[in-house]
Design a protein around this motif. Structure first.
Motif, PDB file in Angstrom:
ATOM      1  N   ALA A 179     -16.668   0.410  57.983  1.00 34.67           N
ATOM      2  CA  ALA A 179     -15.880   0.508  59.216  1.00 34.67           C
ATOM      3  C   ALA A 179     -14.594  -0.305  59.098  1.00 34.67           C
ATOM      4  N   THR A 180     -13.484   0.282  59.560  1.00 34.35           N
ATOM      5  CA  THR A 180     -12.204  -0.434  59.580  1.00 34.35           C
ATOM      6  C   THR A 180     -11.509  -0.125  60.911  1.00 34.35           C
ATOM      7  N   GLY A 181     -10.387  -0.781  61.132  1.00 36.57           N
ATOM      8  CA  GLY A 181      -9.585  -0.516  62.328  1.00 36.57           C
ATOM      9  C   GLY A 181     -10.387  -0.684  63.614  1.00 36.57           C
ATOM     10  N   GLN A 182     -10.205   0.266  64.550  1.00 35.32           N
ATOM     11  CA  GLN A 182     -10.876   0.174  65.849  1.00 35.32           C
ATOM     12  C   GLN A 182     -12.393   0.228  65.696  1.00 35.32           C
ATOM     13  N   ASP A 183     -12.894   0.980  64.710  1.00 35.26           N
ATOM     14  CA  ASP A 183     -14.349   1.035  64.490  1.00 35.26           C
ATOM     15  C   ASP A 183     -14.898  -0.365  64.187  1.00 35.26           C
ATOM     16  N   ALA A 184     -14.152  -1.127  63.423  1.00 31.49           N
ATOM     17  CA  ALA A 184     -14.594  -2.488  63.088  1.00 31.49           C
ATOM     18  C   ALA A 184     -14.528  -3.387  64.328  1.00 31.49           C
ATOM     19  N   VAL A 185     -13.510  -3.188  65.171  1.00 33.46           N
ATOM     20  CA  VAL A 185     -13.419  -3.945  66.433  1.00 33.46           C
ATOM     21  C   VAL A 185     -14.632  -3.618  67.308  1.00 33.46           C
ATOM     22  N   ASP A 186     -14.962  -2.330  67.403  1.00 36.03           N
ATOM     23  CA  ASP A 186     -16.124  -1.900  68.205  1.00 36.03           C
ATOM     24  C   ASP A 186     -17.407  -2.562  67.694  1.00 36.03           C
ATOM     25  N   LEU A 187     -17.475  -2.696  66.373  1.00 35.29           N
ATOM     26  CA  LEU A 187     -18.662  -3.301  65.768  1.00 35.29           C
ATOM     27  C   LEU A 187     -18.780  -4.783  66.159  1.00 35.29           C
ATOM     28  N   VAL A 188     -17.655  -5.477  66.198  1.00 34.26           N
ATOM     29  CA  VAL A 188     -17.668  -6.887  66.629  1.00 34.26           C
ATOM     30  C   VAL A 188     -18.144  -6.966  68.081  1.00 34.26           C
ATOM     31  N   HIS A 189     -17.653  -6.041  68.908  1.00 34.51           N
ATOM     32  CA  HIS A 189     -18.082  -6.018  70.316  1.00 34.51           C
ATOM     33  C   HIS A 189     -19.589  -5.789  70.423  1.00 34.51           C
ATOM     34  N   ARG A 190     -20.104  -4.858  69.616  1.00 30.43           N
ATOM     35  CA  ARG A 190     -21.546  -4.565  69.662  1.00 30.43           C
ATOM     36  C   ARG A 190     -22.348  -5.793  69.252  1.00 30.43           C
ATOM     37  N   LEU A 191     -21.895  -6.450  68.169  1.00 33.27           N
ATOM     38  CA  LEU A 191     -22.596  -7.647  67.692  1.00 33.27           C
ATOM     39  C   LEU A 191     -22.573  -8.743  68.762  1.00 33.27           C
ATOM     40  N   ALA A 192     -21.419  -8.927  69.409  1.00 32.01           N
ATOM     41  CA  ALA A 192     -21.300  -9.962  70.448  1.00 32.01           C
ATOM     42  C   ALA A 192     -22.263  -9.669  71.597  1.00 32.01           C
ATOM     43  N   ALA A 193     -22.326  -8.407  72.014  1.00 33.80           N
ATOM     44  CA  ALA A 193     -23.213  -8.029  73.128  1.00 33.80           C
ATOM     45  C   ALA A 193     -24.669  -8.292  72.755  1.00 33.80           C
ATOM     46  N   GLU A 194     -25.040  -7.949  71.527  1.00 37.29           N
ATOM     47  CA  GLU A 194     -26.432  -8.128  71.101  1.00 37.29           C
ATOM     48  C   GLU A 194     -26.788  -9.613  70.975  1.00 37.29           C
ATOM     49  N   LEU A 195     -25.816 -10.430  70.575  1.00 37.06           N
ATOM     50  CA  LEU A 195     -26.063 -11.880  70.478  1.00 37.06           C
ATOM     51  C   LEU A 195     -26.214 -12.500  71.864  1.00 37.06           C
ATOM     52  N   ILE A 196     -25.354 -12.091  72.783  1.00 34.52           N
ATOM     53  CA  ILE A 196     -25.429 -12.634  74.153  1.00 34.52           C
ATOM     54  C   ILE A 196     -26.800 -12.310  74.752  1.00 34.52           C
ATOM     55  N   ALA A 197     -27.324 -11.126  74.405  1.00 31.93           N
ATOM     56  CA  ALA A 197     -28.637 -10.719  74.927  1.00 31.93           C
ATOM     57  C   ALA A 197     -29.778 -11.541  74.327  1.00 31.93           C
ATOM     58  N   LEU A 198     -29.514 -12.275  73.238  1.00 27.60           N
ATOM     59  CA  LEU A 198     -30.566 -13.059  72.586  1.00 27.60           C
ATOM     60  C   LEU A 198     -30.777 -14.430  73.219  1.00 27.60           C
ATOM     61  N   THR A 199     -29.904 -14.821  74.146  1.00 26.94           N
ATOM     62  CA  THR A 199     -30.103 -16.114  74.816  1.00 26.94           C
ATOM     63  C   THR A 199     -30.212 -15.914  76.323  1.00 26.94           C
ATOM     64  N   ASP A 200     -31.065 -16.741  76.956  1.00 29.55           N
ATOM     65  CA  ASP A 200     -31.175 -16.688  78.422  1.00 29.55           C
ATOM     66  C   ASP A 200     -30.367 -17.810  79.062  1.00 29.55           C
TER      67      ASP A 200
END
Ligand SMILES: [Zn+2]
Length: 380
Positions: free
Chosen positions: A129-150
């Motif tokens: 993934a590059t460009g906007q796809d790579a940005v989207d991937l960072v967003h997905r990772l951030a969302a999944e990490l935030i969901a790992l903490t209460d």
């Protein structure tokens, strides 16, 4: 524009401090003291920070209410009279999301507490993934990490390859095909959280400096991955350089007759030591019957020759080689160490330590948490 270092203050005073600025500064002083020295009584905090007892009690009350500081009760060996109540950082009351974009095949992330301890991990495969796809991937990772903490999230820190502006815009990261990509702004908008993005090598050196049991002298972390870059902490502050590109040693030409580099020049340091090139060189060596240790020793010698002028000029105390330990932490490091010492004055080599990161592969993730700690709480 005033440049603000994650570990320093604005270079020029902005005139009279507003009252709110003073309050924030005093809160940071108290947090910094608790962060560096551990739990203390309010009276001890007042003494060590130079704040009045009234101000100290007032601000500690505020920090307790904010969930950043907690009451720990009286120390075991109480003296005569009413024992003082200790307060300390509430390490796990809030969490930080740290993201490392320096690997070529995956984006890694962690939930980190205020003491730099990793509480949860997650990663996503890049799959080209590059460009906007790579940005989207960072967003997905951030969302999944935030969901790992209460716990409430204090902020998101990101170590990115390439040149990163002070506002968290990735100015140029060829491997991800990012150019003037407003990564920090897009994450802040999507998650409504403070976001701090910095170059991966600078992020690594902040992690090592804050949580890696370093000495008090100059520290350089050479980050070896898809690319090669360095971060420097000198006299306690991250070195930015004239155009924010301090530490960009990966594209210094060390062998004009060498291999073509991604930047268009020939024989950059990166063409010698970047992980894909090292692995290829080892494979070629094996095909020619050459011992892996010989190949790594030769590369280490070239690396040492390139780094000796830096070590000599800055009188560094520690040089940390960060990257795959099976490649770096053996004949390569030993050869680099030997050549640096042989090519500099004895005084440069005295007390110099060339080593691996004490944080291992977590150094960028933990450094990303330091970006948030420094940016949000003023501690590092
Ligand atoms: Zn280059």
């Amino acid at each position: 524009m005033t440049t603000i270092s994650p570990v320093g203050r604005p270079l020029r005073p902005r005139g009279k401090l507003l009252q709110e600025d003073a309050r924030r500064h005093h809160r940071s002083l108290l947090l910094q003291q608790l962060f560096r020295e551990g739990p203390a009584s309010r009276a001890d905090l007042a003494r060590s920070t130079g704040l009045t007892r009234v101000t100290t009690s007032d601000l500690i009350g505020e920090l307790v209410a904010d969930g950043l500081v907690e009451e720990l009760g009286a120390p075991a060996e109480a003296r005569v009279g009413k024992p003082p109540t200790l307060v300390g950082l509430a390490a796990d009351a809030t969490h930080i999301v740290g993201i490392d974009l320096s690997n070529d095949d995956r984006m890694t992330g962690a939930v980190v507490n205020l003491l730099g301890q990793v509480r949860a991990r997650h990663e996503v495969a890049i799959d080209g993934a590059t460009g906007q796809d790579a940005v989207d991937l960072v967003h997905r990772l951030a969302a999944e990490l935030i969901a790992l903490t209460d716990r409430p999230v204090l902020g998101i820190g990101v170590g990115s390859p390439g040149v990163v502006g002070a506002d968290g815009t990735v100015i140029d990261a060829p491997n991800l095909a990012w150019a003037d990509t407003p990564l920090s702004a897009s994450l802040a908008q999507a998650f409504d959280l403070p976001v701090f993005v910095a170059n991966d090598a600078n992020t690594a050196v902040l992690g090592e400096h804050t949580f890696g049991q370093t000495g008090t002298g100059g520290l350089m972390v050479l980050r070896v991955g898809t690319g090669v870059g360095a971060g420097l902490v000198l006299e306690g502050s991250l070195l930015h350089g004239h155009r924010g590109a301090a530490g960009e040693i990966g594209h210094v030409v060390v062998d004009p007759d060498g291999e073509r580099c991604a930047c268009g020049r020939t024989g950059c340091l990166e063409t010698l030591v970047a992980v894909p090139r090292l692995r290829r060189r080892l494979a070629e060596g094996a095909a020619n019957g050459e011992d892996a240790d010989e190949v790594l020793t030769r590369v280490g010698e070239q690396l040492g020759a390139a780094l000796a002028p830096v070590v000599g000029t800055l009188n560094l105390q520690e040089l940390v080689l960060s990257g795959p330990q099976e490649l770096l932490d053996g004949p390569l490091r030993e050869a680099a160490d030997r050549v640096i010492r042989s090519r500099t004055m004895p005084v440069s080599g005295e007390g110099l330590v060339v080593r691996a990161s004490t944080l291992g592969e977590d150094v960028v993730l933990v450094g990303a948490a330091v970006l948030v700690l420094a940016g949000q709480l003023g501690v590092s």
